[in-house]
Scaffold this active site. Structure first.
Site, short mmCIF file in Angstrom:
data_model
loop_
_atom_site.label_atom_id
_atom_site.label_comp_id
_atom_site.label_asym_id
_atom_site.label_seq_id
_atom_site.Cartn_x
_atom_site.Cartn_y
_atom_site.Cartn_z
CG HIS A 10 -1.96 1.03 1.26
ND1 HIS A 10 -3.32 0.75 1.30
CD2 HIS A 10 -1.88 2.39 1.23
CE1 HIS A 10 -4.00 1.88 1.31
NE2 HIS A 10 -3.15 2.90 1.27
CG HIS A 12 -1.41 6.43 -2.22
ND1 HIS A 12 -2.64 6.36 -2.84
CD2 HIS A 12 -1.59 5.92 -0.98
CE1 HIS A 12 -3.53 5.85 -2.00
NE2 HIS A 12 -2.91 5.56 -0.86
CG HIS A 187 -7.71 3.89 0.55
ND1 HIS A 187 -7.16 3.36 -0.57
CD2 HIS A 187 -6.72 4.59 1.15
CE1 HIS A 187 -5.88 3.74 -0.65
NE2 HIS A 187 -5.59 4.49 0.38
CD GLU A 190 -7.23 6.76 5.62
OE1 GLU A 190 -7.86 6.80 4.53
OE2 GLU A 190 -6.08 7.23 5.77
CG ASP A 268 -1.42 5.70 3.14
OD1 ASP A 268 -1.76 5.40 1.99
OD2 ASP A 268 -2.19 6.24 3.96
CG ASP A 269 0.14 8.92 1.03
OD1 ASP A 269 0.06 8.77 -0.20
OD2 ASP A 269 -0.81 8.68 1.81
N1 ADE Z 1 -4.67 8.93 -0.99
C1 ADE Z 1 -3.41 8.96 -0.55
N2 ADE Z 1 -3.32 8.62 0.74
C2 ADE Z 1 -4.58 8.36 1.15
C3 ADE Z 1 -5.16 7.96 2.38
N3 ADE Z 1 -4.43 7.74 3.47
N4 ADE Z 1 -6.50 7.80 2.43
C4 ADE Z 1 -7.25 8.01 1.34
N5 ADE Z 1 -6.75 8.39 0.16
C5 ADE Z 1 -5.43 8.56 0.07
ZN ZN Z 2 -3.62 4.91 0.99
#
Ligand code: ADE
Ligand code: ZN
Length: 322
Positions: A10, A12, A187, A190, A268-269
């Site tokens: 996971h 992006h 997703h 969350e 994630d990011d």
């Molecule tokens: N796009 C990038 N990171 C995300 C996240 N944590 N939740 C939803 N969309 C995303």
């Molecule tokens: Zn994500």
């Protein structure tokens, strides 16, 4: 933590862009990104919606297939240096040519070629629609995914703001991707509660859920996830950075695993959340006492849940053996 081979499911692509990389591209193109960074040069945002806005603003610098090739190289080299041997990365036709199929093919070819040139890490792409862009755009994204499915593109997913729309709105897109043979993830759970996970399972029929951590609030759903073998792509550092939990100690990953749910760990990011795969592992070791065997289990779970062919899966499982 001595355990080194890691599988990440996971991540992006735009969300993994280091701030320096984005600044360099912005200056090459003469673009002003003043609201994207704080005074220390990190990405800045206040809350989840602010995060999505900053993410999309930073993404504006990525204008050509060559920009995406450069980003792919940068991201994969960093992941590899964190011990990641296999990674699945969310790719967005929304940002890569505005969902135009022939433009998307060019972006994708550039990303795939760049990925092939980075040694020591294997990548697959999960084409991703963005929930708050709406169901029509999700359909176009699914068409891009279906037309380029196979080989490098092995999955279809959905990110974005969970507060927008319902799972039902995206049934067509996920059906289209499923018919094209793609693995499915979305997703959910969350910022949406347990109902969002339940709706995602019922309507989008995914095998994996991005995050899914809010399922911990509903014992019936916890039992269902365990029984059905749904795999959670858990990103603890992301959940803490975005304010779901005050600190890792309060994160339900340990609970979910103890309840028999298949969990995996991702970032994630990472630059948005000041994290890396190593620091995620270090935090889990420090807070929950996870040891090498525990990390092996989550990576074996990730290998089994990966959207890849049987030979790649076998190879990954072999490399995870003690
Ligand atoms: N796009 C990038 N990171 C995300 C996240 N944590 N939740 C939803 N969309 C995303
Ligand atoms: Zn994500």
């Amino acid at each position: 933590m001595s355990f080194s081979p890691k599988i990440e499911l996971h991540l992006h692509l735009e969300g993994a862009a280091p701030p320096d990389f984005v600044r360099r591209l912005a200056s090459e193109k003469g673009m002003n990104l003043s609201r994207v960074f704080d005074e220390r040069g990190s990405y800045t945002y206040r809350d989840f919606e602010g995060f999505l806005q900053t993410y999309e603003a930073a993404t504006q610098v990525l204008k050509t297939p060559e920009d995406y090739a450069r980003l792919t190289r940068e991201v994969l080299e960093r992941s590899r240096d964190e011990g990641v041997i296999y990674t699945e990365i969310f790719l967005s036709p929304d940002f890569c040519g505005g969902r135009d199929l022939s433009a998307w093919r060019e972006y994708l070819a550039a990303i795939e070629e760049a990925a092939g040139a980075v040694e020591g890490i294997e990548m697959r792409g999960i084409v991703t629609c963005i929930r708050h862009f709406g169901a029509d755009k999700a359909r176009e994204t699914a068409r891009c995914a279906a037309e380029t499915a196979g080989g490098f593109v092995t999955g279809f997913g959905m990110g974005g703001n969970e507060a927008r729309g319902t799972a039902r709105d995206f049934v067509w897109a996920f059906d289209c991707a499923r018919e094209a043979g793609l693995g499915l993830t979305s997703h959910a759970g969350e910022f949406g509660g347990p109902a969002s996970v339940r709706d995602t399972l019922d309507h989008l029929r995914v095998s994996r859920v991005g995050h899914g951590v809010r399922a911990a609030e509903d014992p019936t759903l916890v039992e269902r996830l365990a029984r059905e073998g749904v795999v959670l792509e858990i990103c603890p550092g992301s959940n803490v950075a975005l304010g779901l939990y005050a600190k890792i100690d309060a994160h339900p990953i340990e609970f979910l695993m103890a309840e028999g749910i298949d969990v995996t760990v991702s970032t994630d990011d990472p630059p948005f959340f000041h994290t890396t795969m190593r620091s995620e592992y270090d935090a889990l070791e420090r807070v929950f006492g996870w040891d090498e065997d525990r990390f092996r289990v989550i990576n074996q779970t990730a290998a089994r849940a990966a959207f890849c062919d049987a030979a790649t899966r076998e190879d990954l499982l072999k490399r995870l053996e003690p």
